[in-house]
Motif scaffolding. Sequence first.
Motif, PDB file in Angstrom:
ATOM      1  N   ARG A 135      15.702  18.676  79.762  1.00 40.44           N
ATOM      2  CA  ARG A 135      15.588  17.095  79.904  1.00 40.44           C
ATOM      3  C   ARG A 135      15.734  16.629  81.367  1.00 40.44           C
ATOM      4  NH1 ARG A 135      16.832  12.926  76.304  1.00 40.44           N
ATOM      5  NH2 ARG A 135      17.534  14.520  74.977  1.00 40.44           N
ATOM      6  N   ASP A 144       7.024  10.388  82.099  1.00 42.52           N
ATOM      7  CA  ASP A 144       6.809   9.635  80.607  1.00 42.52           C
ATOM      8  C   ASP A 144       8.021   8.589  80.702  1.00 42.52           C
ATOM      9  OD1 ASP A 144       5.028  11.718  79.878  1.00 42.52           O
ATOM     10  OD2 ASP A 144       6.627  13.047  80.013  1.00 42.52           O
ATOM     11  N   SER A 145       7.649   7.789  79.647  1.00 42.12           N
ATOM     12  CA  SER A 145       8.782   6.779  79.216  1.00 42.12           C
ATOM     13  C   SER A 145      10.016   7.523  78.349  1.00 42.12           C
ATOM     14  CB  SER A 145       8.454   5.790  78.370  1.00 42.12           C
ATOM     15  OG  SER A 145       7.999   6.397  77.017  1.00 42.12           O
ATOM     16  N   ASP A 146      10.971   6.671  78.408  1.00 41.75           N
ATOM     17  CA  ASP A 146      12.217   7.379  77.606  1.00 41.75           C
ATOM     18  C   ASP A 146      11.944   7.908  76.089  1.00 41.75           C
ATOM     19  OD1 ASP A 146      13.901   6.903  79.659  1.00 41.75           O
ATOM     20  OD2 ASP A 146      14.962   5.200  79.195  1.00 41.75           O
ATOM     21  N   GLU A 147      11.018   6.930  75.540  1.00 39.51           N
ATOM     22  CA  GLU A 147      10.519   7.477  74.262  1.00 39.51           C
ATOM     23  C   GLU A 147       9.740   8.700  74.108  1.00 39.51           C
ATOM     24  OE1 GLU A 147       7.795   5.316  70.706  1.00 39.51           O
ATOM     25  OE2 GLU A 147       8.212   4.358  72.210  1.00 39.51           O
ATOM     26  N   VAL A 148       8.814   8.775  75.056  1.00 40.42           N
ATOM     27  CA  VAL A 148       7.777  10.118  75.121  1.00 40.42           C
ATOM     28  C   VAL A 148       8.846  11.145  75.257  1.00 40.42           C
ATOM     29  CG1 VAL A 148       6.036  11.041  76.369  1.00 40.42           C
ATOM     30  CG2 VAL A 148       5.785   8.692  75.721  1.00 40.42           C
ATOM     31  N   GLY A 150      11.740  11.666  74.690  1.00 42.66           N
ATOM     32  CA  GLY A 150      12.762  11.872  73.563  1.00 42.66           C
ATOM     33  C   GLY A 150      11.877  12.722  72.426  1.00 42.66           C
ATOM     34  N   LYS A 151      10.491  12.140  72.346  1.00 45.76           N
ATOM     35  CA  LYS A 151       9.691  13.076  71.420  1.00 45.76           C
ATOM     36  C   LYS A 151       9.220  14.273  71.878  1.00 45.76           C
ATOM     37  CE  LYS A 151       7.117   9.011  69.606  1.00 45.76           C
ATOM     38  NZ  LYS A 151       5.853   8.052  69.681  1.00 45.76           N
ATOM     39  N   GLN A 154      12.245  16.372  71.080  1.00 43.15           N
ATOM     40  CA  GLN A 154      12.272  16.855  69.653  1.00 43.15           C
ATOM     41  C   GLN A 154      11.325  17.933  69.411  1.00 43.15           C
ATOM     42  OE1 GLN A 154      11.679  13.132  67.627  1.00 43.15           O
ATOM     43  NE2 GLN A 154      13.593  12.158  68.155  1.00 43.15           N
TER      44      GLN A 154
END
Length: 214
Positions: A135, A144-148, A150-151, A154
């Motif tokens: 991470r 990358d954005s925080d959303e990306v 996170g993906k 995952q």
Amino acid sequence: MNETRRGLLIILSSPSGAGKSTLAKRLMTWDPTLRFSVSATTREPRPGEVDGTDYHFMDEADFKSHVADGAMLEHAHVFGNFYGSPMGPVKEAIDDGRDVLFDIDWQGAQQIRNSVLGVYTLSIFILPPSITELRRRLITRGQDSDEVIGKRMQKSWDEISHWDGYDYVLVNDDLDATEERLKTIISAERMRRLQQPGLQDHVRALHAQFEDTQ
């Protein structure tokens, strides 16, 4: 065919952020004869992309025809477009004694290992030293954005869970050390009996010489 050495299909896989792309670039600096496999795709070219250099651009019918004819080493459908690795250029390269580098996931790696060229593959999986470090690397590179991120995190466990399907697995806790281990692996694998097509003729010649001395 190059009688001295047959090339390898070198597969590098890892979760995003484990250092695979950096290691691939270092390998190509170490050995400039290494080449990335140029993928085929049905998506439209982006500005500046060159057919045959960035991708082999195909329409969907042509792509599916290649798959049906067994002319793709691996292929996948991603976000509405098809992507794959044409067999022709890869076979030509390895017959000429040049190694081809693949930056693909475990599914693509499995397809290549099950292909007619599977016996010439060398598959290596790169693991991060920890999930916390994985991470941190994704955040630090700032792409990358925080959303990306996170993906990607995952998805990382699904990718890591297939680690045992590879010939070699390296923990990238030190980039320089991992690079040296990669070089050692590739250098050794290049000397496999299967990768030296001229050996059989050499042994036949030795046998003939032996018979002549009797």
